[in-house]
Design a protein around this motif. Structure first.
Motif, mmCIF file in Angstrom:
data_model
loop_
_atom_site.group_PDB
_atom_site.id
_atom_site.type_symbol
_atom_site.label_atom_id
_atom_site.label_comp_id
_atom_site.label_asym_id
_atom_site.label_seq_id
_atom_site.Cartn_x
_atom_site.Cartn_y
_atom_site.Cartn_z
ATOM 1 N N ALA A 5 0.604 8.898 3.217
ATOM 2 C CA ALA A 5 0.974 10.963 3.439
ATOM 3 C C ALA A 5 0.051 10.884 4.310
ATOM 4 O O ALA A 5 0.346 11.721 4.707
ATOM 5 C CB ALA A 5 1.575 11.174 1.900
ATOM 6 N N ALA A 6 -1.274 10.499 3.668
ATOM 7 C CA ALA A 6 -1.971 11.474 4.648
ATOM 8 C C ALA A 6 -2.258 11.261 6.422
ATOM 9 O O ALA A 6 -2.335 11.535 6.992
ATOM 10 C CB ALA A 6 -3.393 11.362 3.982
ATOM 11 N N PHE A 18 -0.561 3.057 -2.894
ATOM 12 C CA PHE A 18 -1.223 4.856 -2.765
ATOM 13 C C PHE A 18 -0.231 5.259 -1.752
ATOM 14 O O PHE A 18 -0.582 5.712 -0.574
ATOM 15 C CB PHE A 18 -1.940 4.217 -2.268
ATOM 16 C CG PHE A 18 -3.306 5.206 -2.023
ATOM 17 C CD1 PHE A 18 -4.271 6.000 -3.586
ATOM 18 C CD2 PHE A 18 -4.088 5.514 -1.363
ATOM 19 C CE1 PHE A 18 -5.034 6.847 -3.500
ATOM 20 C CE2 PHE A 18 -5.212 6.574 -1.422
ATOM 21 C CZ PHE A 18 -5.414 7.092 -1.916
ATOM 22 N N PRO A 19 0.696 5.511 -2.369
ATOM 23 C CA PRO A 19 2.070 6.752 -1.382
ATOM 24 C C PRO A 19 0.672 8.029 -1.064
ATOM 25 O O PRO A 19 1.709 8.493 -0.288
ATOM 26 C CB PRO A 19 3.019 7.121 -1.790
ATOM 27 C CG PRO A 19 2.353 7.348 -3.568
ATOM 28 C CD PRO A 19 1.213 6.344 -3.577
ATOM 29 N N GLU A 20 0.220 8.498 -1.889
ATOM 30 C CA GLU A 20 -0.680 9.495 -1.298
ATOM 31 C C GLU A 20 -1.608 9.575 0.699
ATOM 32 O O GLU A 20 -1.697 10.247 1.151
ATOM 33 C CB GLU A 20 -1.684 10.425 -2.419
ATOM 34 C CG GLU A 20 -0.959 10.218 -3.154
ATOM 35 C CD GLU A 20 -1.398 9.179 -4.498
ATOM 36 O OE1 GLU A 20 -1.046 9.719 -5.515
ATOM 37 O OE2 GLU A 20 -1.316 8.204 -4.378
ATOM 38 N N GLY A 21 -2.078 8.161 0.490
ATOM 39 C CA GLY A 21 -3.074 7.951 1.807
ATOM 40 C C GLY A 21 -1.793 7.398 2.817
ATOM 41 O O GLY A 21 -2.628 8.200 3.554
ATOM 42 N N TYR A 44 0.874 -1.325 0.272
ATOM 43 C CA TYR A 44 0.029 -0.167 -0.059
ATOM 44 C C TYR A 44 1.030 1.160 -0.015
ATOM 45 O O TYR A 44 0.208 2.386 -0.614
ATOM 46 C CB TYR A 44 -1.009 -0.156 0.833
ATOM 47 C CG TYR A 44 -0.134 -0.315 2.314
ATOM 48 C CD1 TYR A 44 -0.170 0.457 2.998
ATOM 49 C CD2 TYR A 44 -0.503 -1.602 3.103
ATOM 50 C CE1 TYR A 44 0.373 0.446 4.287
ATOM 51 C CE2 TYR A 44 0.445 -1.787 4.143
ATOM 52 C CZ TYR A 44 0.391 -0.591 4.903
ATOM 53 O OH TYR A 44 1.051 -1.082 6.223
ATOM 54 N N GLN A 45 2.337 1.036 0.627
ATOM 55 C CA GLN A 45 3.102 1.962 0.922
ATOM 56 C C GLN A 45 2.941 3.099 -0.422
ATOM 57 O O GLN A 45 3.967 3.955 -0.918
ATOM 58 C CB GLN A 45 4.121 1.930 1.539
ATOM 59 C CG GLN A 45 3.667 2.424 2.745
ATOM 60 C CD GLN A 45 5.190 2.021 3.853
ATOM 61 O OE1 GLN A 45 6.308 2.240 3.423
ATOM 62 N NE2 GLN A 45 5.571 1.118 4.456
#
Length: 167
Positions: free
Chosen positions: A14-15, A9-12, A5-6
Motif C-alpha cells: 500500500a505504501a 505485508f499489504p501495508e508495504g 508479499y501482497q
C-alpha cells in the motif's frame, strides 16, 4: 513466488502504491516515467517489471524502436535531452554502489528539470527499484502478467519456446 508479499505485508505494498499514485500526480510526463521504469528494470534484471512497463509504454503510444534501444540510449538519436538526463540519473541511482550519483549526472538533471521535478524523478527511481527488488527477490511470476501464459521448454533444447499470447 517465494513469498506472496501482497498478502503477507499489504501495508508495504500500500505504501508503494501510494508512492505510485503521487508520481502519477507529479509534473513528470507519463512517457518519461515509463522509460525510467524500463531502464531500471533492465539494469536490475526484473522480467516482471520489464514486461509490465514495456506493455504500459506501448499502450501510451511509445514507439517500439525507443523501447528496443532504451538500454543503449547514449548510442541513439531517439531520446530528448530531458529523457537522456532522466535515464542517466536513473542509471546512477539504480547502480548507486558503483556510480555514486555523480555531480555530472546531477548537473545534467538540474539543467532540464525543476527542483520539484528532480525530487519526483528521484522518487520514481526509488519506487521502481523497490518494485524490482520485490519482484526479483521474492520471485514474481512474469507468466502471470496479463495472460502471457507459461513458457514451455522445447524438448530438444535448453531454449524456451516463445510464450503463447492469449490476447
Amino acid at each position: 513466488m517465494r513469498v506472496d508479499y501482497q498478502r503477507e505485508f499489504p501495508e508495504g505494498v500500500a505504501a508503494l502504491v501510494a508512492l505510485e499514485a503521487a508520481l502519477h500526480k507529479s509534473p513528470l510526463e507519463p512517457a518519461l516515467l515509463e522509460l525510467v521504469r524500463v531502464r531500471a528494470s533492465q539494469i536490475n534484471g526484473c522480467a516482471y517489471c520489464l514486461a509490465m512497463h514495456t506493455r504500459d509504454a506501448r499502450g501510451r503510444g511509445e514507439h517500439q524502436v525507443r523501447l528496443d534501444t532504451v538500454a543503449a540510449w547514449r548510442e541513439t538519436p531517439f531520446f530528448t535531452q530531458r529523457e537522456r538526463a532522466a535515464l542517466a540519473w536513473c542509471e546512477s541511482l539504480t547502480d548507486l554502489v558503483h556510480a555514486g550519483a555523480p555531480d555530472a549526472d546531477y548537473a545534467r538533471v538540474e539543467a532540464v528539470f525543476s527542483p520539484r521535478d528532480i525530487a519526483a524523478l528521484t522518487f520514481a527511481v526509488v519506487a521502481i527499484n523497490s518494485w524490482n527488488r520485490l519482484a526479483v527477490g521474492l520471485g514474481a511470476d512474469v507468466t502471470s502478467l496479463d495472460g502471457i501464459g507459461s513458457v514451455a521448454a522445447h524438448p530438444d533444447s535448453d531454449r524456451a519456446e516463445p510464450p503463447v499470447l492469449l490476447r
